[in-house]
Design an enzyme around this catalytic site. Sequence first.
Site, PDB file in Angstrom:
ATOM      1  N   ASN A   9       0.851  -1.191   0.000  1.00 16.37           N
ATOM      2  CA  ASN A   9       0.000   0.000   0.000  1.00 16.37           C
ATOM      3  C   ASN A   9       0.895   1.252   0.000  1.00 16.37           C
ATOM      4  OD1 ASN A   9      -1.533   2.213   0.979  1.00 16.37           O
ATOM      5  ND2 ASN A   9      -3.067   0.798   1.804  1.00 16.37           N
ATOM      6  N   ASN A  11       0.251   4.357   0.009  1.00 13.95           N
ATOM      7  CA  ASN A  11      -0.133   5.418   0.954  1.00 13.95           C
ATOM      8  C   ASN A  11       0.430   5.147   2.339  1.00 13.95           C
ATOM      9  OD1 ASN A  11      -2.045   7.143  -0.679  1.00 13.95           O
ATOM     10  ND2 ASN A  11      -2.932   5.117  -0.972  1.00 13.95           N
ATOM     11  N   ASP A  67      -0.956  -4.152   9.852  1.00 14.85           N
ATOM     12  CA  ASP A  67      -2.296  -4.517   9.418  1.00 14.85           C
ATOM     13  C   ASP A  67      -3.274  -3.608  10.142  1.00 14.85           C
ATOM     14  OD1 ASP A  67      -3.580  -6.468   7.539  1.00 14.85           O
ATOM     15  OD2 ASP A  67      -4.881  -6.713   9.269  1.00 14.85           O
ATOM     16  N   THR A  68      -4.218  -3.088   9.391  1.00 15.84           N
ATOM     17  CA  THR A  68      -5.129  -2.070   9.922  1.00 15.84           C
ATOM     18  C   THR A  68      -6.562  -2.431   9.590  1.00 15.84           C
ATOM     19  OG1 THR A  68      -3.461  -0.337   9.740  1.00 15.84           O
ATOM     20  CG2 THR A  68      -5.746   0.384   9.757  1.00 15.84           C
ATOM     21  N   PHE A 147      -6.509   8.026   2.083  1.00 14.13           N
ATOM     22  CA  PHE A 147      -6.885   6.842   1.299  1.00 14.13           C
ATOM     23  C   PHE A 147      -7.907   6.026   2.082  1.00 14.13           C
ATOM     24  CE2 PHE A 147      -4.689   3.363   3.562  1.00 14.13           C
ATOM     25  CZ  PHE A 147      -3.875   4.102   4.410  1.00 14.13           C
ATOM     26  N   LYS A 170      -2.614  14.062  10.101  1.00 12.83           N
ATOM     27  CA  LYS A 170      -3.159  12.711  10.327  1.00 12.83           C
ATOM     28  C   LYS A 170      -2.158  11.869  11.123  1.00 12.83           C
ATOM     29  CE  LYS A 170      -4.638   8.434   8.091  1.00 12.83           C
ATOM     30  NZ  LYS A 170      -4.656   7.593   6.897  1.00 12.83           N
ATOM     31  N   HIS A 175      -4.080   6.071  14.249  1.00 11.54           N
ATOM     32  CA  HIS A 175      -3.737   4.697  14.614  1.00 11.54           C
ATOM     33  C   HIS A 175      -2.327   4.312  14.159  1.00 11.54           C
ATOM     34  CE1 HIS A 175      -5.921   5.477  10.961  1.00 11.54           C
ATOM     35  NE2 HIS A 175      -5.351   4.442  10.389  1.00 11.54           N
TER      36      HIS A 175
HETATM   37  P1  ITT Z   1      -0.844  -4.107   2.898  1.00 10.21           P
HETATM   38  O1  ITT Z   1      -1.527  -5.327   3.468  1.00 10.21           O
HETATM   39  O2  ITT Z   1      -0.049  -4.402   1.673  1.00 10.21           O
HETATM   40  O3  ITT Z   1      -0.052  -3.355   3.936  1.00 10.21           O
HETATM   41  P2  ITT Z   1      -3.567  -3.146   2.546  1.00 10.21           P
HETATM   42  O4  ITT Z   1      -4.123  -1.973   1.803  1.00 10.21           O
HETATM   43  O5  ITT Z   1      -4.085  -4.510   2.188  1.00 10.21           O
HETATM   44  O6  ITT Z   1      -1.979  -3.064   2.416  1.00 10.21           O
HETATM   45  P3  ITT Z   1      -4.555  -3.477   5.291  1.00 10.21           P
HETATM   46  O7  ITT Z   1      -4.968  -4.878   5.010  1.00 10.21           O
HETATM   47  O8  ITT Z   1      -3.780  -3.197   6.535  1.00 10.21           O
HETATM   48  O9  ITT Z   1      -3.732  -2.859   4.082  1.00 10.21           O
HETATM   49  O10 ITT Z   1      -5.770  -2.465   5.349  1.00 10.21           O
HETATM   50  C1  ITT Z   1      -7.061  -2.794   5.014  1.00 10.21           C
HETATM   51  C2  ITT Z   1      -7.784  -1.640   4.431  1.00 10.21           C
HETATM   52  O11 ITT Z   1      -8.137  -0.741   5.486  1.00 10.21           O
HETATM   53  C3  ITT Z   1      -7.011  -0.769   3.434  1.00 10.21           C
HETATM   54  O12 ITT Z   1      -7.038  -1.305   2.160  1.00 10.21           O
HETATM   55  C4  ITT Z   1      -7.775   0.546   3.531  1.00 10.21           C
HETATM   56  O13 ITT Z   1      -8.922   0.489   2.744  1.00 10.21           O
HETATM   57  C5  ITT Z   1      -8.154   0.578   4.997  1.00 10.21           C
HETATM   58  N1  ITT Z   1      -7.191   1.395   5.732  1.00 10.21           N
HETATM   59  C6  ITT Z   1      -6.021   1.004   6.297  1.00 10.21           C
HETATM   60  N2  ITT Z   1      -5.414   2.049   6.876  1.00 10.21           N
HETATM   61  C7  ITT Z   1      -6.190   3.123   6.676  1.00 10.21           C
HETATM   62  C8  ITT Z   1      -6.114   4.488   7.018  1.00 10.21           C
HETATM   63  O14 ITT Z   1      -5.077   4.980   7.677  1.00 10.21           O
HETATM   64  N3  ITT Z   1      -7.103   5.300   6.638  1.00 10.21           N
HETATM   65  C9  ITT Z   1      -8.179   4.834   5.963  1.00 10.21           C
HETATM   66  N4  ITT Z   1      -8.329   3.560   5.589  1.00 10.21           N
HETATM   67  C10 ITT Z   1      -7.345   2.704   5.945  1.00 10.21           C
END
Ligand code: ITT
Length: 191
Positions: A9, A11, A67-68, A147, A170, A175
């Site tokens: 990702n 961003n 992971d978020t 994003f 931000k 988080h």
């Molecule tokens: P990686 O696993 O390659 O790191 P990813 O985009 O799949 O990238 P995650 O599984 O951690 O990342 O995140 C899941 C989704 O949550 C991500 O695609 C975004 O849509 C959302 N997300 C994560 N962090 C965010 C943030 O800071 N602000 C807004 N949405 C976020």
Amino acid sequence: MKIVFATNNKNKLKEVQALVSNFELLSLQDIQCLEDIPETSDSIEGNSKLKADYVTKKYDMACFADDTGLEINALNGAPGVYSARYAGPGNDAEKNMQKVLNELKETSNRTAQFKTVITLNLNGQQHVFEGICKGTILKEKTGQEGFGYDPIFQPEGFSKSFSEMNMEEKGAISHRGLAVKKLISFLNKLA
Ligand code: ITT
């Protein structure tokens, strides 16, 4: 010190790069890891560990992964670990936000939180850092920055969405910013 940040990702990479100065961050592209890393766990913690372990096992390098998930109280914590593919495969932010807005249409409780778990693999040991940002889900998308779910998330104590903040604003309260600060302070103690 060089550490791989295991994310695809861009961003996230930008956000973390802006916070880090005491070590060199390598991207997955830098180490030629171009495949999709499986995220098959049913928890945010589990997927964070899976991503970090994948790189450490295959490339034998110090690595951390983020992971978020967005956890919405009225939806019993959904989309949570499924935040990327809430509206189906493809990680379509517009569709994901629309699904959340539709599901909350009749709901007065719009409280939510973003949760980031960072897993660091360093010198044969694993360390975990967590960051939580509480807030509410807005009734419509607002702002152009950021994003994912940023346009519909308003952090507690602010009257604008994450998408109306620049990356520094931000990062100071988010988080990810909080989890990265814990990571940095841990690495500083080792230096
Ligand atoms: P990686 O696993 O390659 O790191 P990813 O985009 O799949 O990238 P995650 O599984 O951690 O990342 O995140 C899941 C989704 O949550 C991500 O695609 C975004 O849509 C959302 N997300 C994560 N962090 C965010 C943030 O800071 N602000 C807004 N949405 C976020």
